[in-house]
Write an enzyme that holds these catalytic residues in place. Structure first.
Site, PDB file in Angstrom:
ATOM      1  CB  SER A  57      -0.896   0.024   1.239  1.00  0.00           C
ATOM      2  OG  SER A  57      -1.590   1.264   1.350  1.00  0.00           O
ATOM      3  CE1 TYR A 106      -4.374  -2.079   5.174  1.00  0.00           C
ATOM      4  CE2 TYR A 106      -3.191  -0.070   4.620  1.00  0.00           C
ATOM      5  CZ  TYR A 106      -3.903  -1.185   4.225  1.00  0.00           C
ATOM      6  OH  TYR A 106      -4.135  -1.400   2.884  1.00  0.00           O
TER       7      TYR A 106
END
Length: 276
Positions: free
Chosen positions: A140, A153
């Site tokens: 990501s 995350y």
């Protein structure tokens, strides 16, 4: 003739979202795909729709035995393993660092980083013996820049990028490539589940979500799961045969910097402040 004719792929988290788009595209391009997920109804329906070149296998990626079994299932059913796509994921706990429960920290790291490690661990010996293969992980842009997602995350995705680089250096001499893809913001089931919405409720709102996302992007359109699936297809194919240890950013330019209109607006505001 498809771009990955005859290749075999295991795609985790492939009953929906990026994984589903990838499974569809891979089969369309000639691959046989093991759909590895915990969403049994959706996974089985997708496998049935895609026909004999797809098979659903219940796989909880936070369980090492499940990931090992998924790789073994691909070998038993299809005879080889050419692509391991570690894609399963979810958002983590959103809040100040002092409020993050230990179980939320451990759960996020288990689902993202540890699951990717399991995929690499069990694909590696198979691909080393074949002296070929492609391991892909969904990272990501949150692993590259701060405050694009929650703390844990983001940290787990950053670690996934570095794990990709490190394992790539081990596997290169065996002809095995290890890369990751960093999407930007996509309206998938990950967002839906984080918001606690049903399929019907999310379906009513996804258009509005995509409109917001499009406004964020320099290219002025919302990113789609197919954008990432096409990147994964390239990394799984022989077209990328000399690419390894790479983090392929697919975000419409979002992580590069401010868009041109925003740059112009900011300059106008600065000129006004300076000159009155």
């Amino acid at each position: 003739m498809g771009r990955i004719d005859g290749k075999v792929a295991v795609i985790t988290g492939s009953a929906s979202g990026i994984g589903e788009a990838s499974a569809r595209l891979f089969v369309e391009q000639g691959a046989r795909v093991l759909i590895a997920d915990i969403q049994d109804e959706k996974g089985q329906a997708l496998a049935h729709e895609l026909g004999g070149n797809a098979h659903y296998f219940h796989t909880n990626v936070i369980q090492e035995a499940d990931v090992k079994a998924a790789v073994q299932q691909a070998l038993q059913r299809f005879g080889r393993l050419d692509c391991m796509f570690n894609n399963a994921g979810a958002l983590g706990f959103v809040g100040p660092v002092e409020d993050i429960p230990l179980e939320a920290f451990e759960g996020t790291v288990s689902l993202l980083l540890r699951a990717a490690f399991f995929g690499m661990k069990y694909a590696a010996p198979v691909m080393k013996e074949q002296r070929s293969g492609s391991i892909i992980t969904t990272a990501s842009i949150a692993g590259m820049r701060a405050m694009l997602a929650d703390h844990i995350y983001s940290a787990a995705k950053a670690a996934m990028i570095q794990l990709t680089r490190s394992v790539a250096m081990e596997m290169a001499e065996n002809g095995v490539r290890v890369n990751c893809i960093s999407p930007g913001h996509i309206a998938t089931g990950v967002i839906q589940r984080a918001a606690g919405l049903s399929d019907a409720a999310y379906g009513e709102r996804v258009g509005a979500v995509n409109a917001v996302l499009a406004g964020w992007m320099p290219m002025k359109r919302a990113e789609t799961p197919l954008d990432i699936a096409q990147a994964a297809l390239w990394l799984a194919s022989d077209d990328s045969s000399y690419v390894t240890g790479h983090n392929l950013v697919v975000d419409g330019g979002f992580s590069v910097g401010r868009s041109w209109p925003q740059f112009q607006t900011d300059n106008t505001q600065m000129a006004s402040a300076l000159l009155g």
